[in-house]
Write a protein that holds these residues in place. Sequence first.
Motif, PDB file in Angstrom:
ATOM      1  N   ASN A 163      15.558 -10.236  24.649  1.00  0.00           N
ATOM      2  CA  ASN A 163      14.238  -9.822  24.139  1.00  0.00           C
ATOM      3  C   ASN A 163      13.453 -11.001  23.576  1.00  0.00           C
ATOM      4  O   ASN A 163      12.843 -10.937  22.501  1.00  0.00           O
ATOM      5  CB  ASN A 163      14.386  -8.743  23.055  1.00  0.00           C
ATOM      6  CG  ASN A 163      14.974  -7.466  23.604  1.00  0.00           C
ATOM      7  OD1 ASN A 163      14.639  -7.056  24.714  1.00  0.00           O
ATOM      8  ND2 ASN A 163      15.850  -6.834  22.833  1.00  0.00           N
ATOM      9  N   GLU A 164      13.472 -12.112  24.289  1.00  0.00           N
ATOM     10  CA  GLU A 164      12.745 -13.306  23.854  1.00  0.00           C
ATOM     11  C   GLU A 164      11.246 -13.020  23.786  1.00  0.00           C
ATOM     12  O   GLU A 164      10.699 -12.265  24.602  1.00  0.00           O
ATOM     13  CB  GLU A 164      12.991 -14.468  24.827  1.00  0.00           C
ATOM     14  CG  GLU A 164      14.426 -14.951  24.879  1.00  0.00           C
ATOM     15  CD  GLU A 164      15.264 -14.222  25.911  1.00  0.00           C
ATOM     16  OE1 GLU A 164      16.369 -14.685  26.205  1.00  0.00           O
ATOM     17  OE2 GLU A 164      14.805 -13.174  26.410  1.00  0.00           O
ATOM     18  N   THR A 165      10.571 -13.645  22.836  1.00  0.00           N
ATOM     19  CA  THR A 165       9.133 -13.453  22.696  1.00  0.00           C
ATOM     20  C   THR A 165       8.388 -14.350  23.685  1.00  0.00           C
ATOM     21  O   THR A 165       8.938 -15.325  24.208  1.00  0.00           O
ATOM     22  CB  THR A 165       8.664 -13.789  21.269  1.00  0.00           C
ATOM     23  OG1 THR A 165       8.885 -15.194  21.033  1.00  0.00           O
ATOM     24  CG2 THR A 165       9.425 -12.966  20.243  1.00  0.00           C
ATOM     25  N   ASP A 166       7.120 -14.028  23.910  1.00  0.00           N
ATOM     26  CA  ASP A 166       6.298 -14.854  24.802  1.00  0.00           C
ATOM     27  C   ASP A 166       6.185 -16.275  24.282  1.00  0.00           C
ATOM     28  O   ASP A 166       6.187 -17.239  25.057  1.00  0.00           O
ATOM     29  CB  ASP A 166       4.900 -14.235  24.950  1.00  0.00           C
ATOM     30  CG  ASP A 166       4.893 -13.072  25.922  1.00  0.00           C
ATOM     31  OD1 ASP A 166       5.967 -12.763  26.480  1.00  0.00           O
ATOM     32  OD2 ASP A 166       3.823 -12.463  26.127  1.00  0.00           O
ATOM     33  N   GLU A 167       6.087 -16.427  22.957  1.00  0.00           N
ATOM     34  CA  GLU A 167       5.950 -17.763  22.384  1.00  0.00           C
ATOM     35  C   GLU A 167       7.193 -18.600  22.659  1.00  0.00           C
ATOM     36  O   GLU A 167       7.099 -19.777  23.018  1.00  0.00           O
ATOM     37  CB  GLU A 167       5.699 -17.674  20.882  1.00  0.00           C
ATOM     38  CG  GLU A 167       5.473 -19.035  20.235  1.00  0.00           C
ATOM     39  CD  GLU A 167       5.225 -18.952  18.735  1.00  0.00           C
ATOM     40  OE1 GLU A 167       5.125 -20.021  18.107  1.00  0.00           O
ATOM     41  OE2 GLU A 167       5.130 -17.827  18.219  1.00  0.00           O
TER      42      GLU A 167
END
Length: 609
Positions: A300-304
């Motif tokens: 669930n890595e963030t876009d940033e």
Amino acid sequence: MTKEENEKRLAYLKGIVSRLPEKPGSYQYYDENHTIIYVGKAKNLKSRVSSYFHTEVDRFKTKVLVSKIHDISYTVVNTEEDALLLENALIKKYNPRYNVLLKDGKTYPSICITNEFLPRIFKTRTINKKYGTYYGPYSHVGAMASVLELIKELYHPRTCRQPITKEGITAGKYKVCLDYHIKKCMGPCVGKQTQEDYQKNIQQAREILKGNTRQVIRDLKEEMFKLSEELRFEEAEEVKRKYLALDNFVSRSEVVSHTINNVDVFSITSDEKISFINYIHVSNGSINQSFTIEYKKKLNETDEELLQLGIIELRQRFKSDAKEIIVPEEVDMELDNVTFTVPQRGDKKTLLDLSIMNGKQYKIDRLKQAEKLNPEQRQTRLMKELQEKLGLPKLPYHIECFDNSNISGTDAVASCVVFKAMKPSKKDYKHFNIKTVEGPDDYASMKEVVGRRYRRMIDEEQALPDLIIADGGKGQMEVIREVIQDELNLDIAIAGLAKDDRHRTNEMLYGFPPIHIALKTDSELFHVLTQIQDEVHRFAITFHRDKRSKRALHSELDDIQGIGPKTRDSLLKALKTVKRIKESEQSKIAEIIGPAKAKIVYEYFHPDK
């Protein structure tokens, strides 16, 4: 290369071509070593690239080029002119083997505004940023000439090349030239036009060359009204002239500008499982690199977080030393001597938008590729999308849609089409003759056929649909609801497709009372729903047309017991009309069909004899 290897190569390339967008852009062909061997431009990428792989291509050079292609990439842009500029930049950088060589090193012309006390504005092919500010380049010389002509008409900048200083003007060192006398210059060299007014005109010219024409138009409009309120009508008329001329002006291309040099542009496009990071590099005012990578999410890595990984990966891969990176939002990372920019307007914002567009297009291409290999994936995606739009408890696997057809109440019929997994299930289509309704009453007809359809399905213990679509608005939805919920006590979702004033489907309705469901008319789901609607129309109209045709072909001879189609056709062929048959003697009829059948026909038309 063996025949099997060549067929595999062509199949791979045609697969890429089938997924190309129908948009303007530049395409690149690679050889077996992944070296660019050809760069082209197109106003429609799919149409242009596919033309290389047509069997009827008979040009020898084209066949040779196609035989060397092992991979294809492309970059989407906004206009055909942008594609031309991008093609030019890529050819200069890679010098592909099969492209025409650029002669004498010339490039497209630009417009320069000098750094002088009274700046000049002119076209040039030589770029020296110490001398002035440059706008362009312009791939169409005619377009550039029209821009210059507009600026000259609006602002009358000086054309003389003599160096003019403030002290020289004060000392009366200069004299007006011919341009002043023919009203093409306002005489700033002799103080006829103030330096402040001249600089104001130059600033507006800069805004026009930047493409900010709307702001200039707004400023001119405000100035015009202000002068009118002050009763300075002659000055207001001059501003109005500028306003009208500028209002008809078409601004320059948006892709390339000499104000941007050695800059990286990054954007990210994500869904639940995958992120796509697009990279564009701009050098000396030209885009010379565009590439997209793909990250599969695991934690669930963030876009940033993913954008930071992409920036490091792509800068290392392409050995970029750009000191400025354009990104869509602030990123929490630091690189030595590198500035991060989040543009809000202007050329840099245009480049960011272009990067975002390419990232989205790459995502669409990957989706098409996956769904081509696994068609069920597309169907499931569309069913999930419809389920989420309507808030359904389960996937709408089984969908049914109804439509009526009649002309002034005659030959009234109805039809039901069935879609399963977003595909037509034609073996389950049903026709209905309206039995209980007199005259053209669509609501009563709909109530009859819906009741007949689902009572029979209940009696035969058939699987009921997950969703019923009414080909109409609130009225038809309510009629279906009365049958499904009130009479049959069934729990089946009901939706409606409503039309606008031009009789074009433009929205979806759901619930009671019905609410409008937001649905983009250019979306894939909308196209499937309109396909269902078109299919039920076609099926109903075809059935109605067949029924009318049979009635039109019906003859009174068909009502005579003992006379079949063959006898009927023999009589009509010989005597042409039923009226002539009726008026004929029994003996004449017997010559055609024999005495026994002639007796039956004659007695039918002459019962009193």
